[in-house]
Design a protein around this motif. Structure first.
Motif, short mmCIF file in Angstrom:
data_model
loop_
_atom_site.label_atom_id
_atom_site.label_comp_id
_atom_site.label_asym_id
_atom_site.label_seq_id
_atom_site.Cartn_x
_atom_site.Cartn_y
_atom_site.Cartn_z
N CYS A 71 30.38 -24.96 9.44
CA CYS A 71 29.35 -26.00 9.52
C CYS A 71 28.67 -25.96 10.89
CB CYS A 71 29.94 -27.37 9.23
SG CYS A 71 31.38 -27.77 10.24
N THR A 72 28.28 -24.78 11.31
CA THR A 72 27.71 -24.62 12.65
C THR A 72 26.41 -25.39 12.83
OG1 THR A 72 26.68 -22.56 11.93
CG2 THR A 72 28.79 -22.39 13.08
N ARG A 73 25.57 -25.40 11.83
CA ARG A 73 24.31 -26.13 11.97
C ARG A 73 24.56 -27.64 12.09
NH1 ARG A 73 19.50 -27.17 7.97
NH2 ARG A 73 18.02 -27.92 9.50
N ASN A 76 26.16 -28.05 15.68
CA ASN A 76 25.29 -27.70 16.82
C ASN A 76 23.95 -28.41 16.83
OD1 ASN A 76 27.27 -25.96 17.78
ND2 ASN A 76 26.47 -24.25 16.59
N ASP A 77 23.43 -28.76 15.65
CA ASP A 77 22.11 -29.40 15.60
C ASP A 77 22.16 -30.92 15.46
OD1 ASP A 77 21.11 -26.85 15.74
OD2 ASP A 77 20.44 -26.75 13.65
N LEU A 78 23.27 -31.44 14.96
CA LEU A 78 23.35 -32.89 14.75
C LEU A 78 24.44 -33.54 15.59
CD1 LEU A 78 22.46 -35.47 13.23
CD2 LEU A 78 24.15 -34.88 11.48
N LEU A 79 25.66 -33.11 15.40
CA LEU A 79 26.79 -33.85 15.97
C LEU A 79 26.92 -33.69 17.49
CD1 LEU A 79 28.75 -35.78 14.72
CD2 LEU A 79 30.35 -33.93 14.41
N TYR A 80 27.00 -32.46 17.99
CA TYR A 80 27.21 -32.26 19.42
C TYR A 80 26.06 -32.75 20.30
CZ TYR A 80 31.37 -29.54 18.22
OH TYR A 80 32.58 -29.14 17.74
N PRO A 81 24.79 -32.59 19.89
CA PRO A 81 23.73 -33.14 20.73
C PRO A 81 23.72 -34.67 20.79
CG PRO A 81 22.84 -31.50 19.24
CD PRO A 81 24.25 -31.76 18.82
N ALA A 82 24.27 -35.33 19.78
CA ALA A 82 24.20 -36.79 19.71
C ALA A 82 25.44 -37.49 20.25
CB ALA A 82 23.97 -37.23 18.26
N THR A 83 26.57 -36.76 20.38
CA THR A 83 27.82 -37.40 20.77
C THR A 83 28.58 -36.55 21.78
OG1 THR A 83 29.15 -36.34 19.06
CG2 THR A 83 28.09 -38.40 18.46
N SER A 84 29.61 -37.12 22.32
CA SER A 84 30.52 -36.35 23.18
C SER A 84 31.43 -35.51 22.27
CB SER A 84 31.38 -37.30 24.02
OG SER A 84 32.26 -38.03 23.18
N THR A 85 32.12 -34.57 22.85
CA THR A 85 33.04 -33.72 22.08
C THR A 85 34.14 -34.56 21.44
OG1 THR A 85 32.60 -31.88 23.58
CG2 THR A 85 34.55 -31.70 22.21
N ASP A 86 34.67 -35.53 22.20
CA ASP A 86 35.73 -36.40 21.66
C ASP A 86 35.21 -37.22 20.47
OD1 ASP A 86 37.57 -35.49 23.48
OD2 ASP A 86 37.34 -37.20 24.85
N ASP A 87 34.00 -37.76 20.59
CA ASP A 87 33.43 -38.53 19.48
C ASP A 87 33.16 -37.65 18.27
OD1 ASP A 87 33.57 -40.88 20.89
OD2 ASP A 87 31.45 -40.93 21.43
N ALA A 88 32.73 -36.41 18.50
CA ALA A 88 32.49 -35.48 17.39
C ALA A 88 33.78 -35.21 16.63
CB ALA A 88 31.89 -34.18 17.91
N ILE A 89 34.87 -35.03 17.35
CA ILE A 89 36.18 -34.81 16.71
C ILE A 89 36.60 -36.06 15.94
CG2 ILE A 89 38.64 -34.45 17.18
CD1 ILE A 89 37.71 -32.62 19.53
N LEU A 90 36.40 -37.23 16.55
CA LEU A 90 36.74 -38.49 15.90
C LEU A 90 35.96 -38.66 14.59
CD1 LEU A 90 38.10 -41.37 16.02
CD2 LEU A 90 35.95 -42.10 17.07
N ILE A 91 34.67 -38.39 14.61
CA ILE A 91 33.83 -38.53 13.42
C ILE A 91 34.30 -37.58 12.32
CG2 ILE A 91 31.50 -38.10 12.51
CD1 ILE A 91 30.49 -39.27 15.26
#
Length: 188
Positions: A71-73, A76-91
């Motif tokens: 799920c690279t797009r 890389n295009d939605l989750l990581y630009p909008a959140t921190s790495t920790d929040d991305a993992i949490l989501i």
């Protein structure tokens, strides 16, 4: 062959063939997908297996499992630009819990932030992963009313889309604690 005789026969057969607690989520951890079932074992491993009569589920996800998919797009295009790495993992972990259909952490997730950062897009993606038939709207204003909890039966994800800042201050919001905590609630 009267209706009462047939009803009695069907009643007897139901008693013989009934299986108790087949939908009890504590019994077995599975994710029912469009092309099979992910089974979580006691040693924290996951196996993808074919459908079988031993798996009972009300909450199938419409997504096909593909072990090679990435799920690279999305990342890389939605989750990581909008959140921190920790929040991305949490989501991602929270979405997994929604697929599992059991709120093991007894928490709710609030997507908060500036407009145009992808909160609605993320919410729609999660809803489609879980399956729209497994999702319904959470209306805190009505939570303490007579028939509201019935709407949540057999659902694995409740959402409050574009709610006002007073969402958690509404008169029925106190019921959220029981919903999230897995308490036994009556519904009509």
């Amino acid at each position: 062959r009267s209706n009462s005789v047939l009803s009695n026969i069907v009643g007897q057969l139901k008693g013989i063939s009934e299986k108790k607690d087949v939908f009890n989520r504590n019994r077995r951890k599975i994710v029912h997908l469009a092309n099979g079932v992910i089974v979580f074992t006691a040693d924290d491993k996951a196996d993808f297996v074919d459908f079988s009569p031993e798996f009972y589920s009300r909450n199938q996800s419409p997504i096909l499992f593909d072990g090679k998919a990435e799920c690279t797009r999305f990342l890389n295009d939605l989750l990581y630009p909008a959140t921190s790495t920790d929040d991305a993992i949490l989501i991602q972990k929270y979405t997994g819990l929604c697929l599992l259909g059991d709120n093991l952490i007894q928490r709710l997730l609030i997507l908060d932030g500036m407009a145009g950062r992808g909160k609605t897009t993320l919410s729609l993606i999660i809803q489609k992963l879980v399956g729209l038939n497994n999702v319904t709207g959470l209306r805190t204003t009505h939570l303490d009313e007579r028939f509201e909890l019935y709407r949540y039966l057999k659902k694995t994800l409740l959402i409050g889309a574009d709610v006002p800042g007073t969402f958690l201050s509404k008169k029925g919001a106190y019921v959220l604690k029981a919903l999230v905590g897995g308490d036994i609630l009556d519904s009509e």
